[in-house]
Design a protein around this motif. Structure first.
Motif, PDB file in Angstrom:
ATOM      1  N   VAL A  29     -32.294   5.524 -15.324  1.00 24.83           N
ATOM      2  CA  VAL A  29     -31.548   4.677 -14.569  1.00 24.83           C
ATOM      3  C   VAL A  29     -32.210   5.111 -12.907  1.00 24.83           C
ATOM      4  N   ILE A  30     -31.600   3.378 -12.509  1.00 27.08           N
ATOM      5  CA  ILE A  30     -32.455   3.136 -10.880  1.00 27.08           C
ATOM      6  C   ILE A  30     -31.506   2.817 -10.283  1.00 27.08           C
ATOM      7  N   SER A  31     -31.723   2.378  -8.912  1.00 19.88           N
ATOM      8  CA  SER A  31     -30.766   2.351  -7.978  1.00 19.88           C
ATOM      9  C   SER A  31     -31.419   1.014  -6.473  1.00 19.88           C
ATOM     10  N   ARG A  32     -30.751   0.480  -6.497  1.00 19.94           N
ATOM     11  CA  ARG A  32     -31.324   0.074  -5.308  1.00 19.94           C
ATOM     12  C   ARG A  32     -30.245  -0.610  -4.201  1.00 19.94           C
ATOM     13  N   THR A  33     -30.291  -0.113  -3.198  1.00 20.33           N
ATOM     14  CA  THR A  33     -29.207  -0.296  -1.334  1.00 20.33           C
ATOM     15  C   THR A  33     -28.978  -2.267  -2.099  1.00 20.33           C
ATOM     16  N   LEU A  34     -27.631  -2.454  -1.485  1.00 22.19           N
ATOM     17  CA  LEU A  34     -27.115  -3.893  -2.111  1.00 22.19           C
ATOM     18  C   LEU A  34     -26.768  -4.058   0.493  1.00 22.19           C
ATOM     19  N   PRO A  35     -27.980  -5.299   0.139  1.00 23.98           N
ATOM     20  CA  PRO A  35     -27.813  -6.041   1.876  1.00 23.98           C
ATOM     21  C   PRO A  35     -26.195  -5.936   2.001  1.00 23.98           C
ATOM     22  N   LEU A  36     -25.518  -5.340   2.806  1.00 23.23           N
ATOM     23  CA  LEU A  36     -24.524  -5.731   3.503  1.00 23.23           C
ATOM     24  C   LEU A  36     -23.796  -7.156   3.252  1.00 23.23           C
ATOM     25  N   ASN A  41     -27.455 -12.109  -6.736  1.00 22.60           N
ATOM     26  CA  ASN A  41     -27.934 -12.654  -8.047  1.00 22.60           C
ATOM     27  C   ASN A  41     -27.602 -10.989  -8.581  1.00 22.60           C
ATOM     28  N   VAL A  42     -27.198 -10.359  -7.628  1.00 28.23           N
ATOM     29  CA  VAL A  42     -26.803  -8.952  -8.799  1.00 28.23           C
ATOM     30  C   VAL A  42     -25.470  -9.016  -9.013  1.00 28.23           C
ATOM     31  N   LYS A  43     -24.774  -8.660 -10.000  1.00 30.01           N
ATOM     32  CA  LYS A  43     -23.372  -8.710 -10.805  1.00 30.01           C
ATOM     33  C   LYS A  43     -22.663  -7.609 -11.056  1.00 30.01           C
ATOM     34  N   ASP A  44     -21.935  -6.859 -10.753  1.00 30.96           N
ATOM     35  CA  ASP A  44     -21.474  -6.038 -11.254  1.00 30.96           C
ATOM     36  C   ASP A  44     -20.778  -6.314 -13.005  1.00 30.96           C
ATOM     37  N   GLY A  45     -21.454  -5.567 -13.924  1.00 27.97           N
ATOM     38  CA  GLY A  45     -20.790  -5.503 -15.543  1.00 27.97           C
ATOM     39  C   GLY A  45     -22.082  -6.870 -15.943  1.00 27.97           C
ATOM     40  N   ALA A  46     -22.736  -7.164 -15.947  1.00 33.06           N
ATOM     41  CA  ALA A  46     -23.944  -7.814 -16.182  1.00 33.06           C
ATOM     42  C   ALA A  46     -24.228  -7.510 -16.776  1.00 33.06           C
ATOM     43  N   SER A  47     -24.947  -8.100 -17.761  1.00 33.62           N
ATOM     44  CA  SER A  47     -26.422  -6.961 -18.842  1.00 33.62           C
ATOM     45  C   SER A  47     -27.496  -8.250 -18.878  1.00 33.62           C
ATOM     46  N   HIS A  48     -28.482  -7.677 -18.604  1.00 33.81           N
ATOM     47  CA  HIS A  48     -30.002  -8.853 -18.622  1.00 33.81           C
ATOM     48  C   HIS A  48     -31.091  -8.711 -20.355  1.00 33.81           C
ATOM     49  N   TYR A  49     -31.323  -9.249 -20.425  1.00 34.93           N
ATOM     50  CA  TYR A  49     -31.572  -8.870 -22.299  1.00 34.93           C
ATOM     51  C   TYR A  49     -33.673 -10.304 -21.822  1.00 34.93           C
ATOM     52  N   GLY A  55     -41.188  -8.409 -31.545  1.00 34.84           N
ATOM     53  CA  GLY A  55     -40.588  -7.119 -31.867  1.00 34.84           C
ATOM     54  C   GLY A  55     -39.258  -6.450 -31.114  1.00 34.84           C
ATOM     55  N   TRP A  56     -39.654  -6.015 -29.710  1.00 30.73           N
ATOM     56  CA  TRP A  56     -39.229  -5.506 -28.540  1.00 30.73           C
ATOM     57  C   TRP A  56     -38.315  -6.189 -28.166  1.00 30.73           C
ATOM     58  N   GLY A  57     -37.331  -5.306 -27.344  1.00 32.29           N
ATOM     59  CA  GLY A  57     -36.373  -6.545 -26.805  1.00 32.29           C
ATOM     60  C   GLY A  57     -35.678  -5.229 -25.703  1.00 32.29           C
ATOM     61  N   ALA A  58     -35.580  -5.444 -24.108  1.00 32.25           N
ATOM     62  CA  ALA A  58     -34.771  -4.776 -23.500  1.00 32.25           C
ATOM     63  C   ALA A  58     -34.111  -5.332 -22.857  1.00 32.25           C
ATOM     64  N   ASP A  59     -33.059  -4.266 -22.408  1.00 30.34           N
ATOM     65  CA  ASP A  59     -31.602  -4.500 -22.240  1.00 30.34           C
ATOM     66  C   ASP A  59     -31.215  -3.896 -20.787  1.00 30.34           C
ATOM     67  N   VAL A  60     -30.994  -4.832 -19.899  1.00 30.99           N
ATOM     68  CA  VAL A  60     -30.556  -4.159 -18.256  1.00 30.99           C
ATOM     69  C   VAL A  60     -29.799  -4.383 -17.820  1.00 30.99           C
ATOM     70  N   SER A  61     -28.687  -3.053 -17.673  1.00 30.39           N
ATOM     71  CA  SER A  61     -27.168  -3.335 -17.618  1.00 30.39           C
ATOM     72  C   SER A  61     -27.375  -2.765 -16.043  1.00 30.39           C
ATOM     73  N   VAL A  62     -25.859  -3.868 -14.987  1.00 28.55           N
ATOM     74  CA  VAL A  62     -25.898  -3.633 -14.320  1.00 28.55           C
ATOM     75  C   VAL A  62     -24.438  -3.017 -14.027  1.00 28.55           C
ATOM     76  N   LYS A  63     -24.034  -2.218 -12.966  1.00 30.49           N
ATOM     77  CA  LYS A  63     -23.215  -1.628 -12.025  1.00 30.49           C
ATOM     78  C   LYS A  63     -23.451  -1.065 -10.776  1.00 30.49           C
ATOM     79  N   VAL A  64     -22.276  -2.303 -10.014  1.00 34.58           N
ATOM     80  CA  VAL A  64     -22.438  -2.126  -8.520  1.00 34.58           C
ATOM     81  C   VAL A  64     -21.433  -1.098  -8.170  1.00 34.58           C
ATOM     82  N   VAL A  65     -21.647  -0.339  -6.770  1.00 34.24           N
ATOM     83  CA  VAL A  65     -21.426   1.220  -6.680  1.00 34.24           C
ATOM     84  C   VAL A  65     -21.450   1.687  -5.645  1.00 34.24           C
ATOM     85  N   ASP A  66     -20.176   1.997  -4.599  1.00 34.96           N
ATOM     86  CA  ASP A  66     -20.161   2.573  -3.390  1.00 34.96           C
ATOM     87  C   ASP A  66     -19.670   3.643  -2.694  1.00 34.96           C
TER      88      ASP A  66
END
Length: 100
Positions: A29-36, A41-49, A55-66
């Motif tokens: 898990v890593i985080s990025r600061t969102l602009p004010l 492009n960053v949507k809370d609850g999104a999943s990117h495959y 034969g390998w596949g990665a999934d990156v899920s996104v959660k926005v927190v305060d």
């Protein structure tokens, strides 16, 4: 209060001989600061495959927190992002994972 995007990596498709991934028990898990003004492009609850094509596949899920407290709790115990930070950079820039 600052907003943070929390990105979590998993490997739902594994092309290994035994169908396993040596890092599957670790937390990536890593985080990025969102602009004010937000980042469309960053949507809370999104999943990117991402399909590696072998034969390998990665999934990156996104959660926005305060706030930094929620961000720190989310990344606590993480092993980083297994050298796939480029996927997060792509999501931040394009809203999806695009290979370099």
């Amino acid at each position: 209060m600052e907003k943070y995007a929390i990105f979590e990596l998993s490997m739902p498709n594994r092309g290994s001989w035994n169908g396993g991934w040596s890092g599957e028990r670790d937390k990536y898990v890593i985080s990025r600061t969102l602009p004010l003004k937000g980042n469309d492009n960053v949507k809370d609850g999104a999943s990117h495959y991402y399909n590696f094509g072998d034969g390998w596949g990665a999934d990156v899920s996104v959660k926005v927190v305060d706030g930094v407290k929620a961000k720190n709790a989310a990344i606590k115990g993480s092993k980083g992002f297994c050298m796939y930070d480029w996927m997060v950079d792509s999501i931040m820039k394009h809203g999806k994972i695009i290979a370099n």
